[in-house]
Design an enzyme around this catalytic site. Sequence first.
Site, PDB file in Angstrom:
ATOM      1  N   ALA A   6       0.836  -1.201   0.000  1.00  0.00           N
ATOM      2  CA  ALA A   6       0.000   0.000   0.000  1.00  0.00           C
ATOM      3  C   ALA A   6       0.874   1.256   0.000  1.00  0.00           C
ATOM      4  O   ALA A   6       0.492   2.283  -0.562  1.00  0.00           O
ATOM      5  CB  ALA A   6      -0.918  -0.011   1.223  1.00  0.00           C
TER       6      ALA A   6
ATOM      7  N   TRP B  77       1.504   2.577  -3.321  1.00  0.00           N
ATOM      8  CA  TRP B  77       0.325   3.151  -3.985  1.00  0.00           C
ATOM      9  C   TRP B  77      -0.020   4.548  -3.467  1.00  0.00           C
ATOM     10  O   TRP B  77      -0.866   5.224  -4.039  1.00  0.00           O
ATOM     11  CB  TRP B  77      -0.884   2.242  -3.775  1.00  0.00           C
ATOM     12  CG  TRP B  77      -0.819   0.950  -4.530  1.00  0.00           C
ATOM     13  CD1 TRP B  77       0.296   0.286  -4.934  1.00  0.00           C
ATOM     14  CD2 TRP B  77      -1.919   0.140  -4.959  1.00  0.00           C
ATOM     15  NE1 TRP B  77      -0.036  -0.884  -5.574  1.00  0.00           N
ATOM     16  CE2 TRP B  77      -1.394  -1.004  -5.617  1.00  0.00           C
ATOM     17  CE3 TRP B  77      -3.307   0.258  -4.850  1.00  0.00           C
ATOM     18  CZ2 TRP B  77      -2.201  -2.007  -6.145  1.00  0.00           C
ATOM     19  CZ3 TRP B  77      -4.104  -0.751  -5.379  1.00  0.00           C
ATOM     20  CH2 TRP B  77      -3.560  -1.851  -6.021  1.00  0.00           C
TER      21      TRP B  77
ATOM     22  N   GLN C 208      -0.393   8.242  -2.960  1.00  0.00           N
ATOM     23  CA  GLN C 208      -0.187   9.324  -3.919  1.00  0.00           C
ATOM     24  C   GLN C 208       0.171  10.636  -3.238  1.00  0.00           C
ATOM     25  O   GLN C 208       1.100  11.323  -3.617  1.00  0.00           O
ATOM     26  CB  GLN C 208      -1.466   9.521  -4.757  1.00  0.00           C
ATOM     27  CG  GLN C 208      -1.801   8.363  -5.664  1.00  0.00           C
ATOM     28  CD  GLN C 208      -3.139   8.568  -6.364  1.00  0.00           C
ATOM     29  OE1 GLN C 208      -3.935   9.410  -5.980  1.00  0.00           O
ATOM     30  NE2 GLN C 208      -3.388   7.772  -7.383  1.00  0.00           N
TER      31      GLN C 208
ATOM     32  N   GLU D 192      -3.778  19.160   2.369  1.00  0.00           N
ATOM     33  CA  GLU D 192      -4.842  18.186   2.166  1.00  0.00           C
ATOM     34  C   GLU D 192      -5.935  18.395   3.195  1.00  0.00           C
ATOM     35  O   GLU D 192      -5.776  19.176   4.136  1.00  0.00           O
ATOM     36  CB  GLU D 192      -4.278  16.759   2.258  1.00  0.00           C
ATOM     37  CG  GLU D 192      -3.295  16.440   1.139  1.00  0.00           C
ATOM     38  CD  GLU D 192      -2.729  15.031   1.214  1.00  0.00           C
ATOM     39  OE1 GLU D 192      -2.985  14.345   2.211  1.00  0.00           O
ATOM     40  OE2 GLU D 192      -2.032  14.629   0.274  1.00  0.00           O
TER      41      GLU D 192
ATOM     42  N   HIS E 164     -11.812   6.012   1.692  1.00  0.00           N
ATOM     43  CA  HIS E 164     -11.335   7.157   0.918  1.00  0.00           C
ATOM     44  C   HIS E 164     -12.515   7.657   0.096  1.00  0.00           C
ATOM     45  O   HIS E 164     -13.189   6.879  -0.570  1.00  0.00           O
ATOM     46  CB  HIS E 164     -10.171   6.762  -0.004  1.00  0.00           C
ATOM     47  CG  HIS E 164      -9.425   7.954  -0.517  1.00  0.00           C
ATOM     48  ND1 HIS E 164      -9.939   8.797  -1.472  1.00  0.00           N
ATOM     49  CD2 HIS E 164      -8.210   8.460  -0.200  1.00  0.00           C
ATOM     50  CE1 HIS E 164      -9.075   9.764  -1.721  1.00  0.00           C
ATOM     51  NE2 HIS E 164      -8.022   9.587  -0.953  1.00  0.00           N
TER      52      HIS E 164
ATOM     53  N   ARG F  11     -11.848  13.190   5.773  1.00  0.00           N
ATOM     54  CA  ARG F  11     -12.296  12.148   4.856  1.00  0.00           C
ATOM     55  C   ARG F  11     -13.616  11.502   5.267  1.00  0.00           C
ATOM     56  O   ARG F  11     -14.439  11.172   4.410  1.00  0.00           O
ATOM     57  CB  ARG F  11     -11.227  11.052   4.756  1.00  0.00           C
ATOM     58  CG  ARG F  11      -9.995  11.498   4.037  1.00  0.00           C
ATOM     59  CD  ARG F  11      -8.946  10.424   4.046  1.00  0.00           C
ATOM     60  NE  ARG F  11      -7.790  10.877   3.268  1.00  0.00           N
ATOM     61  CZ  ARG F  11      -6.729  10.136   3.037  1.00  0.00           C
ATOM     62  NH1 ARG F  11      -6.662   8.924   3.531  1.00  0.00           N
ATOM     63  NH2 ARG F  11      -5.727  10.593   2.323  1.00  0.00           N
TER      64      ARG F  11
ATOM     65  N   HIS G 111      -9.999   2.385   2.532  1.00  0.00           N
ATOM     66  CA  HIS G 111      -8.654   2.903   2.274  1.00  0.00           C
ATOM     67  C   HIS G 111      -7.656   2.602   3.381  1.00  0.00           C
ATOM     68  O   HIS G 111      -6.493   2.340   3.106  1.00  0.00           O
ATOM     69  CB  HIS G 111      -8.754   4.414   2.077  1.00  0.00           C
ATOM     70  CG  HIS G 111      -7.473   5.062   1.637  1.00  0.00           C
ATOM     71  ND1 HIS G 111      -6.774   4.653   0.521  1.00  0.00           N
ATOM     72  CD2 HIS G 111      -6.764   6.090   2.166  1.00  0.00           C
ATOM     73  CE1 HIS G 111      -5.697   5.412   0.377  1.00  0.00           C
ATOM     74  NE2 HIS G 111      -5.663   6.272   1.366  1.00  0.00           N
TER      75      HIS G 111
ATOM     76  N   ARG H  74      -8.047   8.791  10.627  1.00  0.00           N
ATOM     77  CA  ARG H  74      -6.681   9.208  10.286  1.00  0.00           C
ATOM     78  C   ARG H  74      -6.686  10.522   9.516  1.00  0.00           C
ATOM     79  O   ARG H  74      -7.414  10.697   8.556  1.00  0.00           O
ATOM     80  CB  ARG H  74      -6.026   8.127   9.422  1.00  0.00           C
ATOM     81  CG  ARG H  74      -4.658   8.513   8.881  1.00  0.00           C
ATOM     82  CD  ARG H  74      -4.089   7.404   8.027  1.00  0.00           C
ATOM     83  NE  ARG H  74      -4.790   7.255   6.774  1.00  0.00           N
ATOM     84  CZ  ARG H  74      -4.321   7.649   5.587  1.00  0.00           C
ATOM     85  NH1 ARG H  74      -3.149   8.223   5.500  1.00  0.00           N
ATOM     86  NH2 ARG H  74      -5.015   7.463   4.497  1.00  0.00           N
TER      87      ARG H  74
ATOM     88  N   LEU I 138       2.177   7.464   6.325  1.00  0.00           N
ATOM     89  CA  LEU I 138       3.568   7.190   5.951  1.00  0.00           C
ATOM     90  C   LEU I 138       4.520   7.748   7.011  1.00  0.00           C
ATOM     91  O   LEU I 138       5.568   7.159   7.290  1.00  0.00           O
ATOM     92  CB  LEU I 138       3.896   7.783   4.578  1.00  0.00           C
ATOM     93  CG  LEU I 138       3.188   7.150   3.375  1.00  0.00           C
ATOM     94  CD1 LEU I 138       3.659   7.801   2.077  1.00  0.00           C
ATOM     95  CD2 LEU I 138       3.405   5.648   3.307  1.00  0.00           C
TER      96      LEU I 138
END
Length: 525
Positions: free
Chosen positions: A40, A43, A45, A114, A236, A282, A343, A378, A384
């Site tokens: 993950a 992936w 972004q 974000e 997500h 989110r 997600h 989250r 990350l």
Amino acid sequence: MTAFDVLILGSGLAGQSLALRLADKLKVALVTKRSLEDSASAWAQGGIASVLDPSDSTEAHVADTHTAGAGLCSDKATRFVVENGPRAIRWLIDHGVPFTPDASSAVGYHLTREGGHSARRIIHAADATGAAVQATLTEQVRAHPNIAVYEQHIAVDLIIGRKIGHPDEGCLGAYVLDIANDEVRTFAARHTVLATGGAGKVYLYTTNPDTATGDGVAMAWRAGCRVSNMEFIQFHPTCLYHPQAKSFLISEAVRGEGGLLRRPDGSRFMPEHDPREELAPRDIVARAIDFEMKKHGLDCVFLDISHKPAELLQSHFPNILARCLELGIDITRQPIPVVPAVHFSCGGIVTDLRARTDVAGLHAIGETACTGLHGANRLASNSLLECLVFGEAAAADILANPRELASKLPQWDESRVTDADESIVISHNWDELRRFMWDYVGIVRTNKRLQRAQHRIRLLAREIDEFYSNFRVSNDLIELRNLVVTADLIVRSALQRKESRGLHFSRDYPQTLPKARDTVLRPRA
């Protein structure tokens, strides 16, 4: 028996960064179900959140994390991650990760914003940060003489001392299936680390790779570890809706750079749901989309950034632009069809600030762990960062606490099993599980739906346990067994929470209780 100082199960950012931090001093095995590149992390972004700009502050990042987490974040864990964030980013830069430069920025790199963040603090490599980080570290992992990489290998179960007559010895390694050779191998290790990622494949629609089957949580639960907050599954809001696209995520950063959510008639709807509009966290955006789709009978909604200059989209979102073009969608001229999809798992194996679990010699890092950082939801791009910070914490703890290596471990016993005669049972059960989890344990929940799911899970669990007892293990059987355990923990946690908070929304308990409490499940002795 193969022996190592440290056995790491999982090859995402958490596992690879830990391996590199340890390998100059210890002999490390890195076990991954597919190839090193399949995770993950690769992936991801959007980017990595960290306080890098002088105008930003630790307090602001902590406050944003708490707000997104709906009062459930551990302040100690949140501060630990945020305060150690800049050093973790510097570690990546020192290892050659090519973040997007920006000469006008005070830090020399472009920082984006974000949903849920009060400042621009997301350092990124265009719109493929995870891939850039993973590619950089993978090259170094493969080149390191002290790291043995085992691709196409999947852990069957942890080897726990109390289960083999050594009650005081904690985790001693793992049984691992060599998929290509169809052989279960015994790995002994002084320290074992679960870095196996999330559990998105429990659900029908997910942005996760096929490897996200809850392996770490299930193995830790069977080993005697507590798990926490499993009910908090992040959907997500914007996964590409297209019959030829599987799990393609449209980054949060698209909304951060001005993308607007619209109904098919072109009208906006987020202003009706939250004052932060498209920049709401989110869970709010996902519920708003779910509401609009159900109210109007829609298959999807649309994310529109076509009002922004094409040059900006090309520089910030080259991969999204290219993938959409392949499918006949020109995001510089037309909106992107999107739906919510699973997600991220905010809960997981209970760990402390040194990434230690309840079992001696066993650490857990990354999405499989519940550190207390994410609370009930989250904050974008904190995941990350968590991988990096707790990877460093686990490395420090392992180096500071040497353990004895087990001299002899029992080999895997296949003497009483046969080859499966009906593999269709596995694929049918997998499909059934993912469909009823989507229908009954989705974005909006009720007690009745959860109880239906629990009843189905118990029937499946009995069938799978019988299958596991009588037939040789396979990759699909191991994953299905872990998915059913993980699904059970999600439903049990959801039934225990008598309120709506963050990602868990219950029609039976729409209110939020005044005191936030973690849901902690303890395995039977």
